[in-house]
Write a protein that holds these residues in place. Structure first.
Motif, short mmCIF file in Angstrom:
data_model
loop_
_atom_site.label_atom_id
_atom_site.label_comp_id
_atom_site.label_asym_id
_atom_site.label_seq_id
_atom_site.Cartn_x
_atom_site.Cartn_y
_atom_site.Cartn_z
N UNK A 141 0.83 -1.20 0.00
CA UNK A 141 0.00 0.00 0.00
C UNK A 141 0.87 1.25 0.00
N UNK A 142 1.98 1.21 0.72
CA UNK A 142 2.89 2.35 0.76
C UNK A 142 3.49 2.61 -0.62
N UNK A 143 3.90 1.53 -1.30
CA UNK A 143 4.46 1.70 -2.64
C UNK A 143 3.41 2.23 -3.61
N UNK A 172 -0.83 3.01 -15.92
CA UNK A 172 -1.44 4.07 -15.13
C UNK A 172 -2.84 3.70 -14.66
N UNK A 173 -3.52 2.87 -15.45
CA UNK A 173 -4.90 2.55 -15.13
C UNK A 173 -5.03 1.73 -13.85
N UNK A 174 -3.94 1.15 -13.39
CA UNK A 174 -4.01 0.43 -12.12
C UNK A 174 -3.96 1.40 -10.94
N UNK A 175 -3.70 2.69 -11.24
CA UNK A 175 -3.65 3.72 -10.19
C UNK A 175 -4.74 4.77 -10.38
N UNK A 176 -5.02 5.15 -11.62
CA UNK A 176 -6.07 6.12 -11.94
C UNK A 176 -6.82 5.60 -13.16
N UNK A 235 2.93 5.88 -2.97
CA UNK A 235 4.08 6.63 -3.48
C UNK A 235 4.00 6.78 -4.99
N UNK A 236 3.55 5.74 -5.68
CA UNK A 236 3.40 5.82 -7.14
C UNK A 236 2.31 6.81 -7.51
N UNK A 237 1.22 6.81 -6.77
CA UNK A 237 0.14 7.78 -7.03
C UNK A 237 0.64 9.21 -6.86
N UNK A 238 1.43 9.44 -5.82
CA UNK A 238 1.99 10.79 -5.62
C UNK A 238 2.91 11.17 -6.77
#
Length: 205
Positions: free
Chosen positions: A11-13, A53-57, A16-19
């Motif tokens: 979850x932390x990683x 990217x779609x795995x994050x947004x 961090x990727x989202x940021x």
């Protein structure tokens, strides 16, 4: 001896990727404008393939949503800090409030545009992203009540006057202070209309 709490490193990683994605989107927006933000450009900037990217947004608007929420959260934190140290005199306090908004806005025009203008066709912030802006308005209203301004229409007028001058400044003289110099005069006009106490802010000579 108590055991250390388990850390969710995955979850932390992910966070961090989202940021990193949001930071890259801001960099593009500040360089080329908000409309220039694309999934492909963001992905290239952080060394990621666009589909990843779609795995994050799940869309470009989802990135804008994260940017919107981040911007208002930052402004809320700054406003809460600045409003604790406002001058006692209502006119001086009003001037301090609008100057803080000016300073925050002119230092990052792309951020201001996303926060305060409908600059992205089809983008509507989510309830979660919009929530900090509602908290800012609540903070303003509570502060205005303390200054003797209790009518919501007066709050609306104050925001329109300050925002209108800022729009003129950004549109016609970015980096200048032509309209910024009008703030004491406008605050005095507003305060006179509401019979707020205190000496005038503008020079009488």
């Amino acid at each position: 001896m108590s055991a250390a709490p388990n850390r969710d490193r995955q979850a932390e990683r992910r966070e961090a990727t989202r940021r990193e994605i949001v930071d890259a989107a801001w960099e593009i927006a500040r360089r080329d404008g908000l409309a220039a933000v694309t999934l492909r450009e963001v992905a290239a900037m952080i060394g990621m393939r666009s589909p990843s990217l779609y795995s994050h947004f799940d869309s470009k608007n989802a990135i804008y949503d994260a940017m919107f929420g981040q911007a208002w959260t930052l402004f809320l934190a700054e406003a809460e800090k600045n409003f604790r140290d406002l001058p006692e005199a209502p006119r001086e306090a009003l001037l301090a409030i609008v100057r803080h908004f000016y300073d925050f806005s002119v230092t990052d025009v792309a951020r201001y545009q996303l926060m305060n203008q409908r600059s992205i066709p089809g983008f509507v912030p989510s309830e979660a992203a919009y929530a900090p802006s509602v908290q800012v308005i609540d903070l303003l209203q509570r502060t205005f009540h303390r200054l003797g301004i209790t009518d919501g229409a007066d709050v609306d007028l104050f925001l329109a006057l300050g925002g209108g001058l800022l729009e003129r400044q950004l549109a016609n003289e970015p980096g200048g202070d032509r309209w910024l110099r009008q703030l004491p005069r406008v605050i005095d006009m507003f305060a006179d209309d509401l019979d707020l106490p205190g000496p005038p802010l503008r020079s009488t000579t």
